[in-house]
Design a protein around this motif. Structure first.
Motif, PDB file in Angstrom:
ATOM      1  N   LYS A 108     -20.296-109.320  80.518  1.00  0.00           N
ATOM      2  CA  LYS A 108     -20.560-107.806  80.906  1.00  0.00           C
ATOM      3  C   LYS A 108     -22.381-107.757  80.600  1.00  0.00           C
ATOM      4  O   LYS A 108     -23.078-106.948  81.269  1.00  0.00           O
ATOM      5  CB  LYS A 108     -20.204-107.101  79.874  1.00  0.00           C
ATOM      6  CG  LYS A 108     -19.112-106.956  80.327  1.00  0.00           C
ATOM      7  CD  LYS A 108     -17.715-105.559  78.898  1.00  0.00           C
ATOM      8  CE  LYS A 108     -18.214-104.803  78.599  1.00  0.00           C
ATOM      9  NZ  LYS A 108     -17.623-103.750  77.900  1.00  0.00           N
ATOM     10  N   GLY A 126     -14.666-109.911  87.164  1.00  0.00           N
ATOM     11  CA  GLY A 126     -13.270-109.238  87.130  1.00  0.00           C
ATOM     12  C   GLY A 126     -12.162-110.126  86.382  1.00  0.00           C
ATOM     13  O   GLY A 126     -10.981-109.896  86.013  1.00  0.00           O
ATOM     14  N   TYR A 129     -12.016-109.546  82.808  1.00  0.00           N
ATOM     15  CA  TYR A 129     -11.396-108.405  82.492  1.00  0.00           C
ATOM     16  C   TYR A 129      -9.712-108.304  82.925  1.00  0.00           C
ATOM     17  O   TYR A 129      -9.182-108.021  81.706  1.00  0.00           O
ATOM     18  CB  TYR A 129     -12.216-107.448  83.333  1.00  0.00           C
ATOM     19  CG  TYR A 129     -12.967-106.789  82.862  1.00  0.00           C
ATOM     20  CD1 TYR A 129     -13.235-105.719  81.659  1.00  0.00           C
ATOM     21  CD2 TYR A 129     -13.845-106.282  84.282  1.00  0.00           C
ATOM     22  CE1 TYR A 129     -13.926-104.800  81.670  1.00  0.00           C
ATOM     23  CE2 TYR A 129     -15.531-105.394  83.790  1.00  0.00           C
ATOM     24  CZ  TYR A 129     -15.127-104.741  82.229  1.00  0.00           C
ATOM     25  OH  TYR A 129     -16.289-104.277  81.428  1.00  0.00           O
ATOM     26  N   GLN A 134      -7.655-105.477  81.101  1.00  0.00           N
ATOM     27  CA  GLN A 134      -7.672-104.588  81.524  1.00  0.00           C
ATOM     28  C   GLN A 134      -8.130-104.719  83.429  1.00  0.00           C
ATOM     29  O   GLN A 134      -9.022-104.914  83.744  1.00  0.00           O
ATOM     30  CB  GLN A 134      -9.174-104.582  81.249  1.00  0.00           C
ATOM     31  CG  GLN A 134      -9.894-104.365  79.411  1.00  0.00           C
ATOM     32  CD  GLN A 134     -11.299-104.400  78.970  1.00  0.00           C
ATOM     33  OE1 GLN A 134     -12.022-104.056  79.585  1.00  0.00           O
ATOM     34  NE2 GLN A 134     -11.417-105.163  77.779  1.00  0.00           N
ATOM     35  N   ASP A 136      -7.896-102.448  85.684  1.00  0.00           N
ATOM     36  CA  ASP A 136      -8.344-101.409  86.420  1.00  0.00           C
ATOM     37  C   ASP A 136      -9.723-101.188  86.753  1.00  0.00           C
ATOM     38  O   ASP A 136     -10.517-102.005  87.719  1.00  0.00           O
ATOM     39  CB  ASP A 136      -8.554 -99.832  86.405  1.00  0.00           C
ATOM     40  CG  ASP A 136      -7.266 -99.341  85.933  1.00  0.00           C
ATOM     41  OD1 ASP A 136      -6.792 -99.584  86.965  1.00  0.00           O
ATOM     42  OD2 ASP A 136      -6.945 -98.377  85.394  1.00  0.00           O
ATOM     43  N   ASP A 137     -10.636-102.453  85.476  1.00  0.00           N
ATOM     44  CA  ASP A 137     -11.399-103.050  85.408  1.00  0.00           C
ATOM     45  C   ASP A 137     -11.571-104.321  86.526  1.00  0.00           C
ATOM     46  O   ASP A 137     -12.777-104.754  87.237  1.00  0.00           O
ATOM     47  CB  ASP A 137     -12.353-103.051  83.983  1.00  0.00           C
ATOM     48  CG  ASP A 137     -12.687-102.113  83.468  1.00  0.00           C
ATOM     49  OD1 ASP A 137     -13.686-100.750  84.199  1.00  0.00           O
ATOM     50  OD2 ASP A 137     -12.396-101.694  82.659  1.00  0.00           O
ATOM     51  N   LYS A 140     -11.445-103.108  90.009  1.00  0.00           N
ATOM     52  CA  LYS A 140     -13.131-103.396  90.570  1.00  0.00           C
ATOM     53  C   LYS A 140     -14.295-103.863  91.073  1.00  0.00           C
ATOM     54  O   LYS A 140     -14.750-104.011  91.790  1.00  0.00           O
ATOM     55  CB  LYS A 140     -13.312-102.152  89.365  1.00  0.00           C
ATOM     56  CG  LYS A 140     -15.390-101.501  90.001  1.00  0.00           C
ATOM     57  CD  LYS A 140     -15.694-100.298  88.996  1.00  0.00           C
ATOM     58  CE  LYS A 140     -15.761-101.442  87.352  1.00  0.00           C
ATOM     59  NZ  LYS A 140     -17.041-101.016  86.961  1.00  0.00           N
ATOM     60  N   PHE A 141     -13.881-104.980  90.109  1.00  0.00           N
ATOM     61  CA  PHE A 141     -14.705-106.220  90.022  1.00  0.00           C
ATOM     62  C   PHE A 141     -14.495-106.614  91.216  1.00  0.00           C
ATOM     63  O   PHE A 141     -15.253-108.228  92.562  1.00  0.00           O
ATOM     64  CB  PHE A 141     -15.284-106.913  88.938  1.00  0.00           C
ATOM     65  CG  PHE A 141     -17.021-106.199  88.544  1.00  0.00           C
ATOM     66  CD1 PHE A 141     -17.954-106.762  88.518  1.00  0.00           C
ATOM     67  CD2 PHE A 141     -16.548-105.449  87.440  1.00  0.00           C
ATOM     68  CE1 PHE A 141     -18.962-105.886  87.948  1.00  0.00           C
ATOM     69  CE2 PHE A 141     -17.208-105.042  87.284  1.00  0.00           C
ATOM     70  CZ  PHE A 141     -18.178-104.595  86.849  1.00  0.00           C
ATOM     71  N   CYS A 164      -2.770-108.598  89.262  1.00  0.00           N
ATOM     72  CA  CYS A 164      -3.576-107.215  87.784  1.00  0.00           C
ATOM     73  C   CYS A 164      -2.865-106.014  88.633  1.00  0.00           C
ATOM     74  O   CYS A 164      -2.174-105.350  87.282  1.00  0.00           O
ATOM     75  CB  CYS A 164      -4.843-106.536  88.744  1.00  0.00           C
ATOM     76  SG  CYS A 164      -6.786-107.494  88.145  1.00  0.00           S
TER      77      CYS A 164
END
Length: 224
Positions: A108, A126, A129, A134, A136-137, A140-141, A164
């Protein structure tokens, strides 16, 4: 670490208290290990670069030895926490270590300092996370990584996104599970994991790190 390195590390850690405000974690500018960025700290910069060189000797090796660079990189990172490349390397090292969850903090940080630090940073983030649940994060990645042209062999973002979504469902719908040791006929006091059962449930294969391993070799973590 050798005593000389221990002494240098202690000296660098003491210097943390003297760092100017621009080097605090809240700062978002990538800071290179250049003497001009650390007025009056020429010796400390050289020591930090020596730690990085020592860490690189492991980092540039096979994945399973990358984690051995962590102590050296942490010593340099304690002096300059705002270097994107060093934080990226620490993240990768942790992803290849038993403490994979720690990778997120450094990846990060690296991404905040330089979003283009590596062509595959989105996938690594990704993954970090993902490991920390985590989801959802992570999605996203992973989704962001799908647009990368030179995808790395073995990186499958679609599969990870599916994992995920499965993880989100399992967390939202917990099931009571009882894990039982099946006894000394199969289990031993050594590490055993990754069991696979045949379709007819007549055969179980698993990894066991016992002394009778072929050749009796010891791995880098001290286990058979």
């Amino acid at each position: 670490m050798p005593n000389a390195i221990d002494q240098k590390m202690k000296r660098l850690l003491k210097l943390i208290l003297l760092l100017i405000p621009s080097l605090m974690y809240g700062q978002q500018r990538n800071v290179e290990f250049d003497i001009k960025n650390f007025p009056g700290e020429k010796r400390a910069v050289k020591d930090a670069l020596k730690f990085i060189d020592a860490g690189d000797s492991y980092y540039l090796g096979e994945d399973y030895v990358k984690y051995m660079a962590i102590e050296y990189y942490l010593a340099a990172q304690a002096f300059n926490p705002n270097n994107a490349q060093l934080n990226f390397k620490l993240g990768i090292c942790y992803l290849n270590s038993p403490n994979k969850f720690k990778a997120l903090e450094y990846l990060k940080r690296s991404y905040q300092l330089n979003p283009k630090i590596d062509a595959h940073i989105a996938f690594y983030l990704g993954e970090a996370y993902h490991l920390n649940h985590q989801f959802d994060d992570a999605i996203k990645f992973y989704t962001m990584y799908k647009s990368v042209q030179d995808k790395k062999i073995g990186f499958n973002p679609d599969k990870r996104i599916q994992e995920c979504n499965t993880g989100k469902y399992l967390v939202a719908n917990p099931v009571r599970v009882i894990i039982e040791n099946i006894g000394p006929v199969v289990n031993s006091r050594y590490r055993e994991y990754a069991a696979v059962i045949s379709a007819d449930e007549s055969i179980m294969l698993f990894t066991s790190r016992r002394p009778n391993t072929t050749g009796g070799a010891i791995a880098d973590d001290g286990m058979y």
